[in-house]
Scaffold this motif. Structure first.
Motif, PDB file in Angstrom:
ATOM      1  N   LEU A 171     -52.495 -67.723  64.588  1.00  0.00           N
ATOM      2  CA  LEU A 171     -52.618 -66.639  65.681  1.00  0.00           C
ATOM      3  C   LEU A 171     -54.002 -67.067  66.441  1.00  0.00           C
ATOM      4  CD1 LEU A 171     -50.941 -64.475  66.332  1.00  0.00           C
ATOM      5  CD2 LEU A 171     -52.607 -62.715  65.049  1.00  0.00           C
ATOM      6  N   ASP A 172     -53.955 -66.911  67.770  1.00  0.00           N
ATOM      7  CA  ASP A 172     -55.127 -67.279  68.432  1.00  0.00           C
ATOM      8  C   ASP A 172     -55.394 -66.011  69.314  1.00  0.00           C
ATOM      9  OD1 ASP A 172     -57.027 -68.568  69.918  1.00  0.00           O
ATOM     10  OD2 ASP A 172     -55.597 -69.578  71.275  1.00  0.00           O
ATOM     11  N   TYR A 173     -56.744 -65.654  69.242  1.00  0.00           N
ATOM     12  CA  TYR A 173     -57.393 -64.571  70.074  1.00  0.00           C
ATOM     13  C   TYR A 173     -58.113 -64.841  71.156  1.00  0.00           C
ATOM     14  CZ  TYR A 173     -56.020 -61.563  66.253  1.00  0.00           C
ATOM     15  OH  TYR A 173     -55.442 -60.875  65.058  1.00  0.00           O
ATOM     16  N   SER A 174     -58.058 -66.215  71.869  1.00  0.00           N
ATOM     17  CA  SER A 174     -58.989 -66.717  72.738  1.00  0.00           C
ATOM     18  C   SER A 174     -58.677 -66.098  74.164  1.00  0.00           C
ATOM     19  CB  SER A 174     -59.014 -68.205  72.528  1.00  0.00           C
ATOM     20  OG  SER A 174     -57.453 -68.634  72.946  1.00  0.00           O
ATOM     21  N   VAL A 175     -57.344 -65.574  74.349  1.00  0.00           N
ATOM     22  CA  VAL A 175     -57.196 -65.151  75.508  1.00  0.00           C
ATOM     23  C   VAL A 175     -57.122 -63.794  75.627  1.00  0.00           C
ATOM     24  CG1 VAL A 175     -55.515 -65.053  77.588  1.00  0.00           C
ATOM     25  CG2 VAL A 175     -55.687 -67.058  76.176  1.00  0.00           C
ATOM     26  N   GLY A 176     -58.179 -63.131  75.885  1.00  0.00           N
ATOM     27  CA  GLY A 176     -58.535 -61.569  76.068  1.00  0.00           C
ATOM     28  C   GLY A 176     -58.162 -61.236  74.649  1.00  0.00           C
ATOM     29  N   ALA A 177     -57.559 -59.951  74.586  1.00  0.00           N
ATOM     30  CA  ALA A 177     -57.417 -59.202  73.320  1.00  0.00           C
ATOM     31  C   ALA A 177     -56.031 -59.334  72.963  1.00  0.00           C
ATOM     32  CB  ALA A 177     -57.644 -57.644  73.616  1.00  0.00           C
ATOM     33  N   LYS A 178     -55.068 -60.090  73.582  1.00  0.00           N
ATOM     34  CA  LYS A 178     -53.741 -60.435  73.386  1.00  0.00           C
ATOM     35  C   LYS A 178     -53.670 -61.538  72.616  1.00  0.00           C
ATOM     36  CE  LYS A 178     -49.235 -60.439  75.483  1.00  0.00           C
ATOM     37  NZ  LYS A 178     -48.358 -60.454  76.779  1.00  0.00           N
ATOM     38  N   PRO A 179     -53.054 -61.415  71.246  1.00  0.00           N
ATOM     39  CA  PRO A 179     -52.728 -62.555  70.434  1.00  0.00           C
ATOM     40  C   PRO A 179     -51.726 -63.153  70.715  1.00  0.00           C
ATOM     41  CG  PRO A 179     -52.171 -60.691  69.277  1.00  0.00           C
ATOM     42  CD  PRO A 179     -52.627 -60.034  70.528  1.00  0.00           C
ATOM     43  N   LYS A 180     -51.769 -64.437  70.551  1.00  0.00           N
ATOM     44  CA  LYS A 180     -50.633 -65.512  70.789  1.00  0.00           C
ATOM     45  C   LYS A 180     -50.328 -66.794  69.509  1.00  0.00           C
ATOM     46  CE  LYS A 180     -53.341 -69.046  73.553  1.00  0.00           C
ATOM     47  NZ  LYS A 180     -53.485 -69.822  74.521  1.00  0.00           N
ATOM     48  N   ILE A 181     -49.383 -67.014  69.330  1.00  0.00           N
ATOM     49  CA  ILE A 181     -48.950 -68.128  68.416  1.00  0.00           C
ATOM     50  C   ILE A 181     -49.334 -69.519  68.856  1.00  0.00           C
ATOM     51  CG2 ILE A 181     -47.200 -68.976  67.316  1.00  0.00           C
ATOM     52  CD1 ILE A 181     -47.775 -66.271  65.874  1.00  0.00           C
ATOM     53  N   LYS A 182     -49.980 -70.182  68.210  1.00  0.00           N
ATOM     54  CA  LYS A 182     -50.151 -71.691  68.239  1.00  0.00           C
ATOM     55  C   LYS A 182     -49.767 -72.591  67.325  1.00  0.00           C
ATOM     56  CE  LYS A 182     -55.172 -71.653  67.061  1.00  0.00           C
ATOM     57  NZ  LYS A 182     -56.479 -72.172  67.395  1.00  0.00           N
ATOM     58  N   PRO A 183     -49.744 -73.689  67.307  1.00  0.00           N
ATOM     59  CA  PRO A 183     -49.466 -74.651  66.200  1.00  0.00           C
ATOM     60  C   PRO A 183     -50.833 -74.915  65.495  1.00  0.00           C
ATOM     61  CG  PRO A 183     -49.596 -76.027  68.403  1.00  0.00           C
ATOM     62  CD  PRO A 183     -49.553 -74.374  68.660  1.00  0.00           C
ATOM     63  N   PRO A 184     -50.881 -75.377  64.387  1.00  0.00           N
ATOM     64  CA  PRO A 184     -52.000 -75.579  63.669  1.00  0.00           C
ATOM     65  C   PRO A 184     -52.920 -76.647  64.112  1.00  0.00           C
ATOM     66  CG  PRO A 184     -50.063 -75.486  61.989  1.00  0.00           C
ATOM     67  CD  PRO A 184     -49.635 -75.650  63.369  1.00  0.00           C
ATOM     68  N   LYS A 185     -54.131 -76.551  63.829  1.00  0.00           N
ATOM     69  CA  LYS A 185     -55.104 -77.251  64.447  1.00  0.00           C
ATOM     70  C   LYS A 185     -55.074 -78.627  63.872  1.00  0.00           C
ATOM     71  CE  LYS A 185     -59.502 -76.878  63.041  1.00  0.00           C
ATOM     72  NZ  LYS A 185     -60.808 -76.508  62.932  1.00  0.00           N
ATOM     73  N   THR A 186     -54.426 -79.001  62.903  1.00  0.00           N
ATOM     74  CA  THR A 186     -54.457 -80.541  62.333  1.00  0.00           C
ATOM     75  C   THR A 186     -53.014 -80.492  61.741  1.00  0.00           C
ATOM     76  OG1 THR A 186     -55.225 -79.948  60.316  1.00  0.00           O
ATOM     77  CG2 THR A 186     -56.683 -80.800  61.924  1.00  0.00           C
ATOM     78  N   GLU A 187     -52.367 -81.556  61.668  1.00  0.00           N
ATOM     79  CA  GLU A 187     -50.958 -81.725  60.880  1.00  0.00           C
ATOM     80  C   GLU A 187     -50.960 -81.282  59.603  1.00  0.00           C
ATOM     81  OE1 GLU A 187     -47.361 -82.603  60.745  1.00  0.00           O
ATOM     82  OE2 GLU A 187     -48.313 -82.658  62.544  1.00  0.00           O
ATOM     83  N   ALA A 188     -52.219 -81.413  58.875  1.00  0.00           N
ATOM     84  CA  ALA A 188     -52.248 -80.814  57.442  1.00  0.00           C
ATOM     85  C   ALA A 188     -52.050 -79.544  57.350  1.00  0.00           C
ATOM     86  CB  ALA A 188     -53.563 -81.250  56.917  1.00  0.00           C
ATOM     87  N   GLY A 189     -52.160 -78.663  58.675  1.00  0.00           N
ATOM     88  CA  GLY A 189     -52.146 -77.411  58.654  1.00  0.00           C
ATOM     89  C   GLY A 189     -50.462 -77.031  58.478  1.00  0.00           C
TER      90      GLY A 189
END
Length: 371
Positions: free
Chosen positions: A219-237
């Motif tokens: 989960l990513d909170y970088s865009v305002g207060a609305k959360p969004k789904i993103k892929p893991p930071k690395t392949e190991a994620g």
């Protein structure tokens, strides 16, 4: 005697008194002007020779190209962490031809960062930036090998202390699973997952028959207060985390949608869906207050502390490094080994302290008998 060149005859004299010459390249025709025809001739020849010469790619150009491509793949928070170091590195090395950069340049940069008092985490970030930019240059065909590949971190760097929950704090978490929001910290302690990974989980990611959790997003909170789904930071994620026996009963109910949905608000909000950052902070604070995990007016623990707690429990129970790396989703085995090395050091200090107490006690008994 060499015949004198009539430079004026080579060019067109304009009405404004300037001579005009031109040359053509793949971008089209270009015009060059000068009031002195001989000066124009030499200026034009320099331009033509410059166009014929191969372009030497600088580190700055590859860094800019890497930034443009990489910026879209990471969160705003991660970029804010990278940005000052990218700017500083480019300011120092930007004008160097990238093909002339060597491992010594990276090594010297890291040594200078250490001299400035930067921590191991910060110095490692700088090394990672070098590594990514050089990898980008390899893909572009500008260099053949990565100079940062063989560079190690300087010895003696300051390291931030990894803090795991105490035994008492972990017992409180295990005893309060049924408290409001109590399943979340217990879940983190049992799985070692990152907060962002656990909050992104959907019930469809949990396979109760195989007793495993499929981690494929965060989960990513970088865009305002609305959360969004993103892929893991690395392949190991991207990994599969086993469900421990003690956790299984709490997941048996199953469900649809997020495993940890946004709770209903006291302002009349129905809740459900992905948890907002504000809702999470409120739920975590209320949980810590309810079970007595407070340090003054702040929670005594963070979700990341629990991740270190999982690593500690795995170490203490003899789980090997490779298994721990996979379950925690570390991108490199060195990260896991560093944690285990710190834990072994702590264990050694505890053992020596125990030995000191035992020897001191034996000495005091011996002195008493002599009297």
């Amino acid at each position: 005697m060499a015949k004198k060149i009539n430079y004026a005859a080579l060019f067109t004299l304009r009405k404004d008194g300037r001579y005009q010459g031109s040359y053509t390249d793949e971008k089209g025709r270009h015009y060059v002007y000068d009031r002195d025809p001989e000066s124009l001739y030499h200026k034009l020849q320099a331009r033509i020779n410059e166009e014929k010469a191969p372009h030497i790619v600088t580190f700055r150009e590859d860094a800019a190209s890497w930034e443009q491509a990489h910026r879209m793949q990471i969160s705003d928070r991660t970029w804010k962490n990278y940005e000052p170091h990218v700017r500083d590195i480019v300011a120092t090395h930007g004008d160097r031809p990238v093909e002339e950069m060597e491992a010594a340049d990276v090594d010297n940069d890291l040594a200078a960062a250490k001299a400035k008092g930067y921590s191991a985490t910060v110095v490692n970030t700088r090394r990672s930036i070098f590594h990514m930019i050089f990898n980008h240059a390899i893909i572009k065909g500008h260099i053949k090998y990565n100079p940062a590949q063989s560079v190690k971190l300087p010895k003696g760097l300051k390291r931030g202390k990894r803090t795991a929950p105490t035994q008492e704090q972990m017992q409180i978490i295990c005893q309060n699973v049924n408290a409001p929001f109590g399943l979340f910290p217990f879940f983190l302690l049992c799985t070692g997952m990152r907060k962002s990974e656990a909050l992104a989980l959907d019930w469809s990611d949990i396979d109760l028959q195989k007793r495993e959790i499929h981690v494929t997003k965060s989960l990513d909170y970088s865009v305002g207060a609305k959360p969004k789904i993103k892929p893991p930071k690395t392949e190991a994620g991207n990994r599969v985390v086993p469900i421990l026996d003690i956790l299984l009963p709490y997941l048996q109910k199953g469900g649809h949608g997020p495993v940890f949905p946004c709770p209903a608000s006291n302002r009349g909000g129905e809740g459900g869906g992905l948890m907002t950052e504000r809702a999470y902070e409120g739920a975590w604070l209320r949980y810590c207050q309810a079970v007595g995990l407070m340090d003054g007016d702040k929670p005594a623990l963070t979700a990341h502390n629990l991740r270190h707690g999982t690593a500690t429990l795995m170490f203490e129970n003899g789980v090997d490094e490779l298994t721990t790396q996979h379950i925690l989703g570390h991108s490199r085995i060195e990260i896991t080994r560093e944690i285990y090395t710190d834990l072994r050091s702590q264990q050694k200090m505890k053992s020596l302290s125990k030995l000191n107490r035992g020897m001191s006690k034996m000495m005091s008994v011996s002195k008493t008998k002599r009297k």
